[in-house]
Design a protein around this motif. Structure first.
Motif: not given
Length: 447
Positions: A293, A306-308, A328
């Motif tokens: 992220g 924000v991360s996935a 996500v």
């Protein structure tokens, strides 16, 4: 309505807290770095104890405290500056090198579904709540302690009063210029939600649940590399129902590289183990979570991350199959000007369940907006939508929560708080739908 996932996660959340989850404060730092937390702090402009946060002078963007007010604040608050305290914030009381913020709130509540069940009944009650915050005023390191206790009694229906207790603390130690150790702990005891999916699946009666958690987080900065190591231990206990007790162990790490003083890409990994007293319990297992992220900090208007990634659940019991989910996630706070603060979040969890399903996957999106209508009148609107998928039994639930909260400050010491809450669960299984409307009015005395 309590968010059902909270019944199956590491810790539990009171129904009031969950209804206000979407408006919880989002800040950068270790609080955003621990992955999904079903027990995230929850309030509309208040801390864990319900104490109001700092209010800026929204009219001009600067402090409007006059000379006499500023001088009084410095006398009581030591190093606290006038810019850090708004004209309607409590000043607290000085206790040596600490500031003490007590409060007493009398809540009145009316609801059309007191037990959050499919066939709900009306409820009217009152709830006195005492709360306190102790904040260190040290030149180095910091210590914060929060506590609250409330008794909820219903005139209709006639039943025994319910108790809620909360304690939490955070000690931050500045080990060196680029190294910081954070020690956290919490204790929560509350009445279990009678309409919980997990409770109904277990076939047992609602009881008091106690959550205890302790954690360590070590942050170190080496040049452009930011390294974090973290670990925690949690215990969930159900009164007179030892078969439901379990412990949770969590370890995680994060490595980030600072592209600028505001932008940092990172890689994050976390391993969680759930363990019941019965070694062959079907809900024992491990959850592994990995993500990449980007974190945004120190920006004037926008902060968060924000991360996935992917999360998996692997049960310990032989013959059971695990599950995997892609996600996500996000935690963002945006302040376009001094009047508005907008927060949004995406959260994902995959864990065991007491239902017949192998696991339950939860995807949740939340949004809240804080608006300062007047210098002494704040309005918060929040909402959240969650989808719960029970793998293996074909059950799919949608959970909707919405809250409208208004806080009017007569002065630094007296507030009037009003909220309207709506919670709804829609399930593809017959008899599992619930809807709850709740109106709350509170008068708060604070110091």
């Amino acid at each position: 309505m309590s968010y059902a996932l909270a019944q199956s996660a590491t810790t539990s959340t009171s129904s009031t807290d969950v209804a206000l989850l979407a408006s919880s404060s989002l800040t950068t730092g270790s609080g955003l770095r621990s992955g999904y937390d079903a027990n995230a702090a929850a309030s509309s402009g208040y801390g864990a104890t319900g104490l109001p946060g700092t209010r800026e002078n929204v009219a001009a963007g600067t402090s409007s405290i006059g000379p006499s007010e500023e001088q009084g604040r410095v006398q009581q608050g030591g190093s606290a500056t006038a810019e850090a305290v708004g004209p309607y914030d409590p000043l607290g009381m000085r206790l040596g090198r600490f500031l003490f913020y007590p409060s007493l709130t009398l809540w009145g509540e009316a609801t059309d579904n007191v037990d959050t069940t499919a066939n709900g009944r009306n409820g009217v009650g009152v709830s006195p709540e005492i709360a306190a915050k102790l904040q260190s005023d040290w030149s180095r390191h910091s210590l914060t302690l929060n506590g609250s206790a409330a008794i909820k009694g219903y005139q209709t229906p006639n039943r025994k009063p319910e108790n809620d207790e909360h304690l939490s603390g955070e000690l931050r130690l500045d080990m060196a210029d680029d190294t910081q150790l954070t020690i956290t702990g919490s204790f929560d005891r509350s009445q279990e939600d009678k309409g919980s999916v997990e409770l109904n699946a277990s076939g047992q009666s609602a009881t008091y649940e106690t959550s205890m958690n302790g954690g360590l987080t070590l942050d170190h900065r080496a040049g452009l590399v930011d390294l974090q190591l973290r670990g925690s231990v949690g215990a969930m206990r159900y009164e007179d129902e030892e078969s439901r007790d379990y412990d949770t162990y969590r370890v995680g790490t994060r490595v980030g590289v600072a592209l600028t003083d505001q932008i940092m890409p990172f890689v994050d990994a976390e391993l969680t183990q759930r363990q019941y007293k019965d070694a062959n319990h079907r809900q024992n297992g491990e959850s592994l979570r990995g993500a990449i992220g980007i974190e945004v900090s120190n920006r004037e208007k926008l902060s968060g991350e924000v991360s996935a990634g992917v999360i998996s659940w692997d049960p310990d019991l032989a013959g059971q199959s695990g599950d995997t989910a892609f996600f996500v996630d996000a935690s963002l706070a945006w302040s376009p000007n001094a009047l508005w603060t907008i927060r949004g979040g995406l959260e994902t969890d995959l864990t065991s369940t007491s239902t017949a399903a192998r696991s339950v996957a939860t995807h949740r999106v939340s949004l809240s907006a804080d608006y300062a209508i007047l210098r002494n009148l704040d309005l918060t609107a929040s909402g959240a939508i969650a989808q719960e998928t029970y793998n293996g039994i074909g059950r799919h639930d949608w959970v909707f929560d919405a809250t409208l909260n208004a806080t009017y400050s007569f002065n630094r010491n007296v507030q009037l708080i009003a909220s309207l809450e709506r919670s709804q669960r829609d399930s593809n299984l017959a008899g599992e739908d619930t809807t709850t409307h709740t109106v709350r009015l509170g008068l708060r005395l604070q110091r």
